[in-house]
Design a protein around this motif. Structure first.
Motif, PDB file in Angstrom:
ATOM      1  N   ALA A 166       0.901  -1.139  -0.124  1.00 10.69           N
ATOM      2  CA  ALA A 166      -0.029  -0.099  -0.080  1.00 10.69           C
ATOM      3  C   ALA A 166       0.892   1.041   0.007  1.00 10.69           C
ATOM      4  O   ALA A 166       2.044   1.275   0.716  1.00 10.69           O
ATOM      5  CB  ALA A 166      -0.794  -0.079   1.294  1.00 10.69           C
TER       6      ALA A 166
ATOM      7  N   GLN B 180      -9.560  -3.076   2.495  1.00 13.74           N
ATOM      8  CA  GLN B 180      -8.964  -3.306   1.348  1.00 13.74           C
ATOM      9  C   GLN B 180      -8.565  -4.892   1.497  1.00 13.74           C
ATOM     10  O   GLN B 180      -8.556  -5.739   0.652  1.00 13.74           O
ATOM     11  CB  GLN B 180      -8.140  -2.317   1.130  1.00 13.74           C
ATOM     12  CG  GLN B 180      -8.547  -1.146   0.438  1.00 13.74           C
ATOM     13  CD  GLN B 180      -7.346  -0.162   0.031  1.00 13.74           C
ATOM     14  OE1 GLN B 180      -6.557   0.340   0.769  1.00 13.74           O
ATOM     15  NE2 GLN B 180      -7.534   0.045  -1.486  1.00 13.74           N
TER      16      GLN B 180
ATOM     17  N   CYS C 280      -6.684  -3.106  -5.714  1.00 13.53           N
ATOM     18  CA  CYS C 280      -7.710  -2.267  -5.519  1.00 13.53           C
ATOM     19  C   CYS C 280      -7.421  -1.045  -5.012  1.00 13.53           C
ATOM     20  O   CYS C 280      -6.290  -0.927  -4.432  1.00 13.53           O
ATOM     21  CB  CYS C 280      -8.686  -3.048  -4.242  1.00 13.53           C
ATOM     22  SG  CYS C 280      -8.277  -3.193  -2.584  1.00 13.53           S
ATOM     23  N   TYR C 281      -8.245  -0.163  -4.953  1.00 17.91           N
ATOM     24  CA  TYR C 281      -8.022   1.510  -4.704  1.00 17.91           C
ATOM     25  C   TYR C 281      -9.167   1.981  -4.076  1.00 17.91           C
ATOM     26  O   TYR C 281     -10.137   1.572  -4.159  1.00 17.91           O
ATOM     27  CB  TYR C 281      -7.376   2.093  -5.734  1.00 17.91           C
ATOM     28  CG  TYR C 281      -8.427   2.097  -6.887  1.00 17.91           C
ATOM     29  CD1 TYR C 281      -9.402   3.459  -7.111  1.00 17.91           C
ATOM     30  CD2 TYR C 281      -8.634   1.210  -7.954  1.00 17.91           C
ATOM     31  CE1 TYR C 281     -10.052   3.431  -8.069  1.00 17.91           C
ATOM     32  CE2 TYR C 281      -9.374   1.341  -8.627  1.00 17.91           C
ATOM     33  CZ  TYR C 281     -10.301   2.616  -8.920  1.00 17.91           C
ATOM     34  OH  TYR C 281     -11.273   2.642  -9.974  1.00 17.91           O
ATOM     35  N   THR C 282      -8.959   3.235  -3.449  1.00 20.06           N
ATOM     36  CA  THR C 282     -10.289   4.084  -2.725  1.00 20.06           C
ATOM     37  C   THR C 282     -10.377   5.422  -3.373  1.00 20.06           C
ATOM     38  O   THR C 282      -9.428   5.555  -4.076  1.00 20.06           O
ATOM     39  CB  THR C 282      -9.967   4.314  -1.313  1.00 20.06           C
ATOM     40  OG1 THR C 282      -8.730   5.018  -1.394  1.00 20.06           O
ATOM     41  CG2 THR C 282      -9.659   2.866  -0.731  1.00 20.06           C
TER      42      THR C 282
END
Length: 128
Positions: free
Chosen positions: A89, A105, A118-120
């Protein structure tokens, strides 16, 4: 056991914000992480802040470059070589995370093996 997340934080003259950034990692609801902070020859108090946090939390590792690269990608690559987590991350030294970011996540990644990342989204914040 929960998988380890290696958090990589490049830093350069970040004394105004890095403490909050580090605290946002320490305050995560997900606890199996390591934080690798790479300083790119800061000329302010960034190094001392990093060292102070490393002294009180053994999950924090610090790396100090000898020559300023001027490129966060160089710092990230140094940290990647030191990382041992299942997941990586990235967190900039002037950003902060919501306290359950990693928990959500990791849960998504662990329950969906077909996903490679994955991302936010994010929120804009200022000094106030």
């Amino acid at each position: 056991m929960s998988p380890l997340v290696s958090i990589i934080m490049p830093a350069y003259n970040a004394e105004l914000f890095i403490e909050e950034s580090i605290k946002s990692v320490i305050n995560q609801t997900y606890k199996n992480w390591e934080l690798i902070i790479v300083d790119d020859c800061s000329t302010d108090n960034t190094k001392n802040i990093m060292i102070d946090f490393q002294k009180i939390n053994d999950k924090i590792k610090t790396i100090f470059l000898k020559i300023n690269s001027g490129k966060p990608s160089i710092e990230k690559n140094f940290a990647l070589k030191e990382s041992i987590g299942k997941y990586i991350a990235f967190l900039d030294s002037d950003d902060i995370w919501c306290e359950n970011k990693l928990e959500k996540q990791v849960q998504i990644m662990e329950s969906n093996s077909k996903y490679g990342l994955c991302y936010t989204g994010g929120y804009w914040i200022d000094k106030d």
